[in-house]
Enzyme design. Sequence first.
Site, PDB file in Angstrom:
ATOM      1  N   GLU A 117       0.901  -1.189  -0.087  1.00  0.00           N
ATOM      2  CA  GLU A 117       0.010   0.135   0.027  1.00  0.00           C
ATOM      3  C   GLU A 117       0.905   1.276  -0.130  1.00  0.00           C
ATOM      4  OE1 GLU A 117      -2.647  -3.088   1.697  1.00  0.00           O
ATOM      5  OE2 GLU A 117      -0.411  -2.575   2.108  1.00  0.00           O
ATOM      6  N   PHE A 171     -11.572  -6.963  13.987  1.00  0.00           N
ATOM      7  CA  PHE A 171     -10.760  -7.525  12.997  1.00  0.00           C
ATOM      8  C   PHE A 171     -10.341  -6.583  11.969  1.00  0.00           C
ATOM      9  CE2 PHE A 171      -9.057 -10.081   9.321  1.00  0.00           C
ATOM     10  CZ  PHE A 171      -7.971 -10.456   9.706  1.00  0.00           C
ATOM     11  N   GLN A 172      -9.091  -6.248  11.888  1.00  0.00           N
ATOM     12  CA  GLN A 172      -8.618  -5.281  10.991  1.00  0.00           C
ATOM     13  C   GLN A 172      -9.164  -3.736  10.897  1.00  0.00           C
ATOM     14  OE1 GLN A 172      -8.305  -7.071   6.919  1.00  0.00           O
ATOM     15  NE2 GLN A 172      -6.271  -7.985   7.419  1.00  0.00           N
ATOM     16  N   LYS A 192     -17.799  -1.367   5.036  1.00  0.00           N
ATOM     17  CA  LYS A 192     -17.860  -2.527   4.299  1.00  0.00           C
ATOM     18  C   LYS A 192     -19.402  -2.525   3.787  1.00  0.00           C
ATOM     19  CE  LYS A 192     -17.295  -7.154   3.061  1.00  0.00           C
ATOM     20  NZ  LYS A 192     -16.531  -8.490   3.440  1.00  0.00           N
ATOM     21  N   MET A 231      23.971   9.699   2.886  1.00  0.00           N
ATOM     22  CA  MET A 231      24.075  10.788   3.400  1.00  0.00           C
ATOM     23  C   MET A 231      24.189  10.628   5.066  1.00  0.00           C
ATOM     24  SD  MET A 231      23.426  14.009   3.046  1.00  0.00           S
ATOM     25  CE  MET A 231      22.639  14.690   1.728  1.00  0.00           C
TER      26      MET A 231
END
Length: 617
Positions: A75, A137-138, A187, A503
């Site tokens: 993602e 969940f999630q 959802k 760097m």
Amino acid sequence: MTEQASGAHHPQPRARNGGPQSATVEHVTGAQSLIRSLEEVGADTVFGIPGGTILPAYDPMMDSAKVRHVLVRHEQGAGHAATGYAQATGKVGVCMATSGPGATNLVTPIADAHMDSVPIVAITGQVVSKAIGTDAFQEADICGITMPITKHSFLVTKAEDIPQAIAQAFHIASTGRPGPVLVDIPKDILQAKTTFSWPPQTDLPGYRPVTKPHAKQIREAARLITEAQRPVLYVGGGVLKAHATAELRVLAELTGAPVTTTLMGLGAFPDSHHLHLGMPGMHGTVAAVTGLQKADLIVALGARFDDRVTGKLDSFAPHAKIVHADIDPAEIGKNRIADVPIVGDAREVIADLVVAVQAEHDAGHTGDYTGWWEDLNRWRETYPLGYDLPEDGSLSPQQVIQRIGELAPEGTVFAAGVGQHQMWAAHFIQYDKPATWLNSGGAGTMGYAVPAAMGAKAGVEDRTVWAIDGDGCFQMTNQELVTCALNNIPIKVAIINNGALGMVRQWQTLFYNQRYSNTVLHSGPGADTTQPSAGTRVPDFVKLAEAMGCVGIRCEDPADLDAVIEKANAINDRPVVVDFIVHEDAMVWPMVAAGTSNDEILAARDTRPDFGDSEDD
């Protein structure tokens, strides 16, 4: 809702065929309404990964003839790709993820887009409405998590509100100071039956970005420009966002004042123009840094007096009056008090300034900058950008990047990671046109280059896109090369491979007695940290590239440099990865050490410029 974020004014979202007019009401699911809404606002590409809560949206997207979905491998790649798409095209970038870890993986690119004022819309799935707040969940409160790093966020609670949320999200993202907007949809809302009609109402009370500057402030700024003896136009990314590059050139040539362009503003004014001093800041050119420091007037256009530009703030430009123009009123006076504050869109501000300065000229008031240009030209000639070739005959990283720029086809877009290679790409590639330089400026996000280049190439398919990356950055997001290979997105990647976090290693060299703690990338603890041959490095980037469906090439010999770059430019049916094995001790110069005054700029190691007899020293 308040205006947080600089850019050109965009109209309210309209129907694709030119609306606004009433569309036929359709009975659809919330998911179908979402996809239809994306079609209507003109979204043609979505970068994302399906998952449980966003899955309902993926079914109707499969049937869309207008919205292309690019299945990324992470993602974070989706978010950076949306940013690269937006930066290259000037349109709103779109990314999509499921709830929980899918959404939280978008946090870094959302923060990155927020810092650099990039218009993206992130669409996330959420657990069903009744489960919100139960630690389902999630589940993650992504609206709460991203509140400090978005212009606005929507949690959609009714399916009939989806078109309005999408229309408003695109409007907010692309107007005023551009930035990221989040749309979180449970959802069950995606699955619910609803009706779809377009266009929706987009009334946003409290969100009224000011685009037209105040005439009195414009006249005062013009007066100061003609009265100044040592003016500098300090140009930031807001000029690019406002599509004001043509107006900027007119203003610069009308006044004859020197121009500096920040890291985010490169391409807003041609690097090749005789009025251009280069990039200011921690690793800016001596002429640009010193020009700002010695100025008696700084005209800041779409720039925010960032700490990387100002150095130690209380010692920055001590003799300068400040004209500060920005579309975001919160930026004006935030770091440096403005003598003439101007709130407005950069394109309108600069256009009005041109008229006002011309009026001053017509009244016989013109600035005389002859002595100023004598100083500036002396600094430019005495302390030009440059580099030494390694004595051992190995590749110079600066030379690699410079030749990539010189051999690139017309209109090539360059996306850089973060670190030494980013600064070298800023200095040694010439940017004469807008939207040819993409990088992570404010957040400094390692791993930005590959997915951003992917997004840019998806948006400007007819142009060559090079990602200039370090071996450290590349190992953070290189999995998106699989995405590129499978989706016919043939970017080119230059890995500036010095075997270290360059760097950070430079800072260890300068400030930590050359104690290289955990910056060597090519060997484990206790191993010999001298530079091994390319064949013994882990990973082997050529083999890795080939395993991901790309062409892999290695270059170690300066004699092969041009031929390798030309070979990469000639391959356009697959992504190309070139592993450039470069000298590990190269450093970025000039440099202003963090927390010090810009007066302490080093042109090279232990080399302080001598600015001669400037009257205000």
